[in-house]
Motif scaffolding. Structure first.
Motif, mmCIF file in Angstrom:
data_model
loop_
_atom_site.group_PDB
_atom_site.id
_atom_site.type_symbol
_atom_site.label_atom_id
_atom_site.label_comp_id
_atom_site.label_asym_id
_atom_site.label_seq_id
_atom_site.Cartn_x
_atom_site.Cartn_y
_atom_site.Cartn_z
ATOM 1 N N ALA A 1 -3.905 4.066 -9.361
ATOM 2 C CA ALA A 1 -4.320 5.390 -8.895
ATOM 3 C C ALA A 1 -5.591 5.847 -9.607
ATOM 4 O O ALA A 1 -6.514 6.377 -8.974
ATOM 5 N N ALA A 2 -5.656 5.645 -10.920
ATOM 6 C CA ALA A 2 -6.840 6.069 -11.663
ATOM 7 C C ALA A 2 -8.061 5.251 -11.250
ATOM 8 O O ALA A 2 -9.174 5.786 -11.114
ATOM 9 N N PHE A 3 -7.863 3.953 -11.019
ATOM 10 C CA PHE A 3 -8.995 3.121 -10.613
ATOM 11 C C PHE A 3 -9.462 3.501 -9.215
ATOM 12 O O PHE A 3 -10.660 3.558 -8.937
ATOM 13 N N ALA A 4 -8.518 3.779 -8.313
ATOM 14 C CA ALA A 4 -8.875 4.153 -6.945
ATOM 15 C C ALA A 4 -9.641 5.470 -6.907
ATOM 16 O O ALA A 4 -10.397 5.731 -5.952
ATOM 17 N N PRO B 1 6.758 2.666 -8.977
ATOM 18 C CA PRO B 1 5.493 3.332 -8.670
ATOM 19 C C PRO B 1 4.520 3.364 -9.849
ATOM 20 O O PRO B 1 3.302 3.325 -9.650
ATOM 21 N N ASP B 2 5.064 3.408 -11.077
ATOM 22 C CA ASP B 2 4.194 3.429 -12.249
ATOM 23 C C ASP B 2 4.193 2.105 -12.993
ATOM 24 O O ASP B 2 3.765 2.029 -14.148
ATOM 25 N N ASP B 3 4.697 1.057 -12.367
ATOM 26 C CA ASP B 3 4.700 -0.279 -12.974
ATOM 27 C C ASP B 3 4.355 -1.311 -11.916
ATOM 28 O O ASP B 3 5.209 -1.987 -11.355
ATOM 29 N N ARG B 4 3.070 -1.398 -11.656
ATOM 30 C CA ARG B 4 2.528 -2.342 -10.672
ATOM 31 C C ARG B 4 1.363 -3.072 -11.331
ATOM 32 O O ARG B 4 0.698 -2.525 -12.207
ATOM 33 N N GLY B 5 1.117 -4.295 -10.918
ATOM 34 C CA GLY B 5 0.000 -4.974 -11.545
ATOM 35 C C GLY B 5 -0.103 -6.435 -11.192
ATOM 36 O O GLY B 5 0.228 -6.857 -10.081
#
Length: 384
Positions: free
Chosen positions: A250-253, A326-330
């Motif tokens: 989200a931050a990168f987008a 949702p907060d653990d993707r990569g």
């Protein structure tokens, strides 16, 4: 993460469509609709002209000099599994365990594994020995096999890292990798092993020949060595470096596209390096603007991971995305090389200066010696 050695698809094997995460979620509806359409067509068709039988998918050869998890194209669903052997285990126990696992993997590959939940489908796999087990049993592994050093910014979870034995199974669907994991654990149970961690991964659905994108939206795998490159291998084995890297998508987008491209060193849509026009153009990290600044910035990911900074040495990259919450993707970074010192050099540069660092967290790690392949009369680990 997007190490410039890349992650292409092996074109030596026949191409098959990939199924991404969203496609898998809707697979039931698609199959149901397809079944209904087929039935309706059959009712209106002359019963004397049955539809031709579907051609079954080709099996992945399990036996060979090198394991199929490296020689066959990347399949879109994968599962990594780490096991620990009991402290009392000796070489004979390890050989017995590997032979039992090899039997399961060979049967899964040729479609002979007796399980109604499985159908004929491509399956590839690999098995690898961790450095702690190799040291404990004094195994004949390459001298380069060793744990990685600590890197700045690491936030490693020991429960998700390491392992005496690492297994990877890949297939067209997560269903298959889940069932195979069950069979592998059943085969391992008599040897007293314990499951240390397991991790599922996937590739997005892309047409054959196209480079898949990572969760930042960039093409990930535009420049990779040929899997047959002798510089990757040691007696038909190689060393796996695994890193689980959480990505703040989200931050990168939220960054403007030009900021994203400068951070990566590549154009978002085409995948071309900032110094080129095509995806597969070699990034030239030495080209400068008239004002003396580099076209590929000094902190760009592509620059810091460039093989030009390591005498041209490359690692074979076959990574996957993961989505556990949702907060653990990569990214599940899986790279293969003759000497993990190459990864150490690259990661030290990245950890110090990479523009992507604010968006990445390395939270698990493992290193393992990928064994040479097996034969019907020589199961995995027989040389140990």
């Amino acid at each position: 993460m997007h190490i410039e050695s890349g992650n292409p698809q092996d074109t030596a094997a026949a191409g098959r469509p990939r199924f991404g995460r969203r496609a898998l979620l809707s697979a039931g509806a698609v199959l149901a609709a397809g079944a209904g359409a087929a039935a309706a067509t059959a009712i209106g068709r002359d019963s004397g002209h049955p539809a031709p039988a579907a051609t079954p998918p080709a099996a992945v050869p399990h036996y060979g000099a090198r394991q199929s998890g490296l020689t066959y194209r990347q399949l879109p669903a994968t599962r990594l599994l780490a096991l620990d052997l009991p402290a009392s285990a000796d070489r004979d126990a390890l050989r017995g365990l590997l032979a039992a696992l090899d039997k399961v993997l060979a049967a899964a590959s040729d479609g002979s594994l007796a399980d109604p939940r499985l159908s004929a489908a491509p399956v590839s796999s690999l098995a690898a020995i961790g450095p702690s087990l190799a040291a404990r049993l004094k195994l004949p592994v390459p001298a380069e096999l060793a744990e990685l050093p600590a890197f700045p910014g690491d936030r490693l979870d020991a429960a998700r890292s390491g392992g005496d034995l690492l297994l990877q199974v890949s297939a067209e669907h997560p269903w298959t990798t889940g069932v195979l994991t069950e069979h592998l654990l059943t085969a391992a149970k008599p040897f007293g092993v314990s499951s240390r961690w397991n991790q599922a991964g996937f590739l997005p659905s892309v047409p054959d020949g196209e480079t898949p994108r990572n969760l930042f939206g960039f093409k990930d795998g535009s420049a990779n060595p040929d899997p047959a490159d002798p510089g990757l291998w040691n007696a038909d084995g190689t060393i796996l470096v695994y890193r689980r890297i959480r990505m703040d998508t989200a931050a990168f987008a939220a960054l403007p596209t030009d900021r994203q491209e400068l951070s990566m060193g590549r154009h978002l849509m085409s995948g071309a390096p900032l110094t080129g026009t095509g995806e597969h153009d070699d990034p030239d990290i030495y080209i400068k603007h008239p004002d003396g600044s580099y076209v590929i910035p000094v902190d760009a990911h592509v620059r810091l991971s460039s093989p030009r900074l390591d005498g041209g040495a490359r690692m074979l990259r076959r990574g996957y995305s993961y989505d556990d919450a949702p907060d653990d993707r990569g990214l599940l970074f899986c790279a293969f090389m003759r000497d993990p010192a190459l990864f150490t050099r690259v990661q030290n540069r990245l950890a110090e200066n990479d523009a992507l660092n604010p968006f990445l967290t390395h939270n698990a790690t493992a290193v393992a010696w990928v064994l040479p392949g097996s034969q019907p009369d020589r199961p995995l680990g027989s040389t140990l």
